[in-house]
Design an enzyme around this catalytic site. Structure first.
Site, mmCIF file in Angstrom:
data_model
loop_
_atom_site.group_PDB
_atom_site.id
_atom_site.type_symbol
_atom_site.label_atom_id
_atom_site.label_comp_id
_atom_site.label_asym_id
_atom_site.label_seq_id
_atom_site.Cartn_x
_atom_site.Cartn_y
_atom_site.Cartn_z
ATOM 1 N N LYS A 167 68.664 13.798 18.418
ATOM 2 C CA LYS A 167 67.851 12.989 19.339
ATOM 3 C C LYS A 167 67.821 11.517 18.912
ATOM 4 O O LYS A 167 68.219 11.175 17.782
ATOM 5 C CB LYS A 167 66.442 13.579 19.407
ATOM 6 C CG LYS A 167 66.396 14.989 20.013
ATOM 7 C CD LYS A 167 64.961 15.442 20.264
ATOM 8 C CE LYS A 167 64.916 16.836 20.851
ATOM 9 N NZ LYS A 167 63.513 17.220 21.229
ATOM 10 N N TYR B 214 65.972 19.105 30.921
ATOM 11 C CA TYR B 214 64.667 19.698 30.602
ATOM 12 C C TYR B 214 63.935 20.175 31.854
ATOM 13 O O TYR B 214 62.705 20.221 31.871
ATOM 14 C CB TYR B 214 63.818 18.684 29.845
ATOM 15 C CG TYR B 214 64.213 18.506 28.397
ATOM 16 C CD1 TYR B 214 64.144 19.573 27.498
ATOM 17 C CD2 TYR B 214 64.619 17.264 27.902
ATOM 18 C CE1 TYR B 214 64.485 19.414 26.163
ATOM 19 C CE2 TYR B 214 64.963 17.101 26.565
ATOM 20 C CZ TYR B 214 64.889 18.180 25.695
ATOM 21 O OH TYR B 214 65.220 18.026 24.378
ATOM 22 N N ASN C 233 61.371 14.650 17.433
ATOM 23 C CA ASN C 233 61.531 15.762 16.478
ATOM 24 C C ASN C 233 62.991 16.006 16.075
ATOM 25 O O ASN C 233 63.376 17.108 15.715
ATOM 26 C CB ASN C 233 60.842 17.029 16.990
ATOM 27 C CG ASN C 233 61.499 17.625 18.223
ATOM 28 O OD1 ASN C 233 62.354 16.999 18.838
ATOM 29 N ND2 ASN C 233 61.117 18.836 18.569
ATOM 30 N N HIS D 291 67.416 19.082 19.040
ATOM 31 C CA HIS D 291 67.177 20.174 19.993
ATOM 32 C C HIS D 291 68.218 21.245 19.729
ATOM 33 O O HIS D 291 69.360 20.932 19.393
ATOM 34 C CB HIS D 291 67.324 19.682 21.444
ATOM 35 C CG HIS D 291 67.411 20.812 22.432
ATOM 36 N ND1 HIS D 291 66.300 21.423 22.942
ATOM 37 C CD2 HIS D 291 68.481 21.480 22.936
ATOM 38 C CE1 HIS D 291 66.685 22.422 23.733
ATOM 39 N NE2 HIS D 291 68.006 22.469 23.745
ATOM 40 N N GLU E 83 73.130 25.091 28.824
ATOM 41 C CA GLU E 83 73.066 23.773 28.180
ATOM 42 C C GLU E 83 74.462 23.276 27.787
ATOM 43 O O GLU E 83 74.751 22.087 27.890
ATOM 44 C CB GLU E 83 72.148 23.853 26.960
ATOM 45 C CG GLU E 83 70.686 24.079 27.369
ATOM 46 C CD GLU E 83 69.747 24.236 26.186
ATOM 47 O OE1 GLU E 83 70.201 24.189 25.023
ATOM 48 O OE2 GLU E 83 68.540 24.408 26.441
HETATM 49 P P1 CMP Z 1 63.083 20.568 22.438
HETATM 50 O O1 CMP Z 1 63.544 21.715 21.609
HETATM 51 O O2 CMP Z 1 64.052 19.480 22.690
HETATM 52 O O3 CMP Z 1 62.568 21.146 23.848
HETATM 53 C C1 CMP Z 1 61.560 20.502 24.613
HETATM 54 C C2 CMP Z 1 60.919 19.374 23.864
HETATM 55 O O4 CMP Z 1 59.674 18.928 24.376
HETATM 56 C C3 CMP Z 1 60.593 19.806 22.453
HETATM 57 O O5 CMP Z 1 61.792 19.925 21.722
HETATM 58 C C4 CMP Z 1 59.645 18.700 22.004
HETATM 59 O O6 CMP Z 1 60.335 17.583 21.466
HETATM 60 C C5 CMP Z 1 58.981 18.251 23.324
HETATM 61 N N1 CMP Z 1 57.565 18.565 23.391
HETATM 62 C C6 CMP Z 1 56.568 17.677 23.497
HETATM 63 N N2 CMP Z 1 55.373 18.276 23.552
HETATM 64 C C7 CMP Z 1 55.611 19.602 23.485
HETATM 65 C C8 CMP Z 1 54.775 20.769 23.494
HETATM 66 N N3 CMP Z 1 53.453 20.685 23.583
HETATM 67 N N4 CMP Z 1 55.364 21.974 23.388
HETATM 68 C C9 CMP Z 1 56.717 22.094 23.316
HETATM 69 N N5 CMP Z 1 57.554 21.032 23.309
HETATM 70 C C10 CMP Z 1 57.015 19.798 23.382
#
Ligand code: CMP
Length: 140
Positions: A10, A50, A113, A116, A127
């Protein structure tokens, strides 16, 4: 079984110059990069990726973050690649991520974070084809 999974490094991790360190973790764990490219996602491409989160309160922030800078998308291949990648990444929220995982070491917040990874064979298939055509994947 040999599987393929989609990984995204990311914008936060790209900005930290951590692309190589993160890919090294995949390779050291026995996952092979069979496709990779750097992209700067726009709202449509990130929002479509998403789409399952469209109604969630964090959707706009998530798309805003994912379009804030370039990402590196890769297809990883290996034994149990989907679960293996999720173990390497650690919990979605870096506060909950086990020490030594990618998110514990590189992520700051639940949005920023670092990585992904696909969460099931069905999402991996969707994906991977969202970002790569068949002729961009190089089995090896
Ligand atoms: P990712 O695995 O990329 O999939 C969806 C993303 O939404 C997740 O990582 C997080 O970076 C983001 N996100 C933000 N808030 C939340 C939440 N409350 N629960 C899950 N994903 C979240």
């Amino acid at each position: 079984a040999t599987e393929r999974t989609l990984s995204i490094i990311k914008p936060d991790a790209v900005a930290k110059n951590a692309i190589g360190e993160i890919i090294a973790r995949f390779e050291k764990a026995g996952l092979k990069v069979v496709a990779a490219k750097m992209l700067h996602l726009d709202n449509d491409k990130a929002g479509g990726f998403y789409a399952e989160h469209k109604e969630r309160p964090f959707f706009n922030d998530l798309v805003g973050f994912m379009t804030s800078g370039p990402v590196v998308v890769q297809v990883l291949e290996g034994e149990n690649a989907i679960a293996k990648n999720r173990d390497l990444m650690g919990a979605t929220n870096p506060k909950d991520a086990e020490p030594g995982t990618i998110r514990a070491d590189f992520a700051e917040t639940i949005d920023a974070n670092a990585v992904h990874g696909s969460d099931s064979p069905e999402s991996a298939e969707r994906e991977i084809s969202y970002f790569f055509s068949n002729d961009e994947i190089c089995p090896r």
